[in-house]
Design a protein around this motif. Structure first.
Motif, PDB file in Angstrom:
ATOM      1  N   GLU A   1      39.056  39.804  30.041  1.00 35.65           N
ATOM      2  CA  GLU A   1      40.459  40.035  30.377  1.00 35.65           C
ATOM      3  C   GLU A   1      40.650  41.510  30.707  1.00 35.65           C
ATOM      4  O   GLU A   1      40.178  42.387  29.973  1.00 35.65           O
ATOM      5  CB  GLU A   1      41.379  39.655  29.223  1.00 35.65           C
TER       6      GLU A   1
ATOM      7  N   TRP B   1      52.206  36.879  39.853  1.00 35.15           N
ATOM      8  CA  TRP B   1      51.293  36.925  38.707  1.00 35.15           C
ATOM      9  C   TRP B   1      51.709  37.952  37.654  1.00 35.15           C
ATOM     10  O   TRP B   1      51.015  38.137  36.668  1.00 35.15           O
ATOM     11  CB  TRP B   1      49.878  37.267  39.187  1.00 35.15           C
TER      12      TRP B   1
ATOM     13  N   LYS C   1      47.788  40.945  34.040  1.00 29.82           N
ATOM     14  CA  LYS C   1      46.630  40.543  33.232  1.00 29.82           C
ATOM     15  C   LYS C   1      45.737  39.635  34.068  1.00 29.82           C
ATOM     16  O   LYS C   1      46.195  38.643  34.632  1.00 29.82           O
ATOM     17  CB  LYS C   1      47.066  39.795  31.975  1.00 29.82           C
TER      18      LYS C   1
ATOM     19  N   CYS D   1      41.934  34.358  37.410  1.00 30.89           N
ATOM     20  CA  CYS D   1      43.345  33.997  37.276  1.00 30.89           C
ATOM     21  C   CYS D   1      44.141  35.203  36.783  1.00 30.89           C
ATOM     22  O   CYS D   1      43.580  36.166  36.264  1.00 30.89           O
ATOM     23  CB  CYS D   1      43.509  32.830  36.302  1.00 30.89           C
ATOM     24  N   ALA D   2      45.440  35.119  36.935  1.00 28.02           N
ATOM     25  CA  ALA D   2      46.309  36.199  36.493  1.00 28.02           C
ATOM     26  C   ALA D   2      47.655  35.621  36.083  1.00 28.02           C
ATOM     27  O   ALA D   2      48.045  34.545  36.543  1.00 28.02           O
ATOM     28  CB  ALA D   2      46.496  37.233  37.600  1.00 28.02           C
TER      29      ALA D   2
ATOM     30  N   ASN E   1      50.584  34.980  29.337  1.00 26.76           N
ATOM     31  CA  ASN E   1      49.844  34.067  28.464  1.00 26.76           C
ATOM     32  C   ASN E   1      50.324  32.631  28.650  1.00 26.76           C
ATOM     33  O   ASN E   1      51.521  32.333  28.541  1.00 26.76           O
ATOM     34  CB  ASN E   1      50.016  34.476  27.006  1.00 26.76           C
TER      35      ASN E   1
ATOM     36  N   GLU F   1      48.775  31.525  33.378  1.00 29.01           N
ATOM     37  CA  GLU F   1      47.827  32.085  34.326  1.00 29.01           C
ATOM     38  C   GLU F   1      47.540  31.101  35.471  1.00 29.01           C
ATOM     39  O   GLU F   1      47.452  29.892  35.253  1.00 29.01           O
ATOM     40  CB  GLU F   1      46.502  32.437  33.636  1.00 29.01           C
TER      41      GLU F   1
END
Length: 215
Positions: free
Chosen positions: A82, A98, A113, A131-132, A135, A138
């Motif tokens: 991450e 994102w 993230k 992915c972004a 939480n 994503e």
């Protein structure tokens, strides 16, 4: 925009036996805006951190970067990386779908993230898409957005002589191509314009020397 944090699970020496627990990264490294220096003995994990970043972001160089069996912590079948970015006000519009937001002094600030998971099954590596998002929300990062995240990686000094050789697609040529002096502006190439000016000055001096010699 800058890389603010790196989290690793089961990547090389940063790992533990058992299932990945998202709240318990095997390495969590906070970075400062500006210059960061990693100091440690040989085989202490410095290169692993750099390679994890490269694996997610890719680089502008012509090197093939992909996960390998040696990237997994011993006995692990899944690894996770991450990357967290902050100070994104100027670049946020490239990543609108994102983005996450943090609150500070009553204001919301955009953050990003990235998540990259890779599995290994029966000797076969199964990477997933990068992915972004926040939480649990994503989703796949599109290739257009990835282009804004590519990094420039300079190899160790021991490789400098080969990488800085002036040839096509060398690191030297890639670095110079990104400099303002090598960009076309209003149809005129700044570097060539400077070179032409220097040549004119040189020819003027040369002519003056010839005339003085003849006199």
């Amino acid at each position: 925009m800058y890389l603010e944090k790196v989290k690793l699970w089961n990547f090389r020496k940063y790992g533990k036996r058992g299932e990945i627990v998202l709240d318990e990264p095997h390495l969590e490294l906070n970075l400062n805006k500006g210059v960061n220096v990693l100091i440690g003995e040989n085989d202490s994990g410095k290169t692993a951190i750099i390679d994890a970043i490269k694996l997610v972001l890719k680089t502008h160089s012509f090197e093939w970067i992909r996960p390998e069996e040696d990237d997994f912590f011993s006995g692990a079948e899944k690894m996770r990386i991450e990357l967290y970015f902050d100070d994104m006000e100027e670049q946020a519009y490239h990543f609108n779908e994102w983005l996450s937001y943090r609150e500070e002094d009553g204001k919301l600030y955009p953050t990003l993230k990235l998540v990259y998971e890779v599995s290994s099954k029966n000797g076969r590596i199964i990477p997933s898409d990068i992915c972004a998002g926040d939480n649990g929300l994503e989703k796949q990062l599109k290739s257009e957005a990835k282009e804004y995240l590519k990094t420039t990686y300079l190899k160790p000094l021991r490789d400098a002589s080969s990488d800085l050789t002036p040839k096509q697609n060398s690191r030297l040529s890639q670095i110079l191509k990104t400099h303002d002096a090598f960009q076309n502006k209003d149809g005129d190439h700044l570097f060539l314009s400077l070179l032409k000016s220097l040549m004119q000055i040189y020819l003027t001096i040369l002519k003056a020397k010839i005339i003085m010699t003849m006199i």
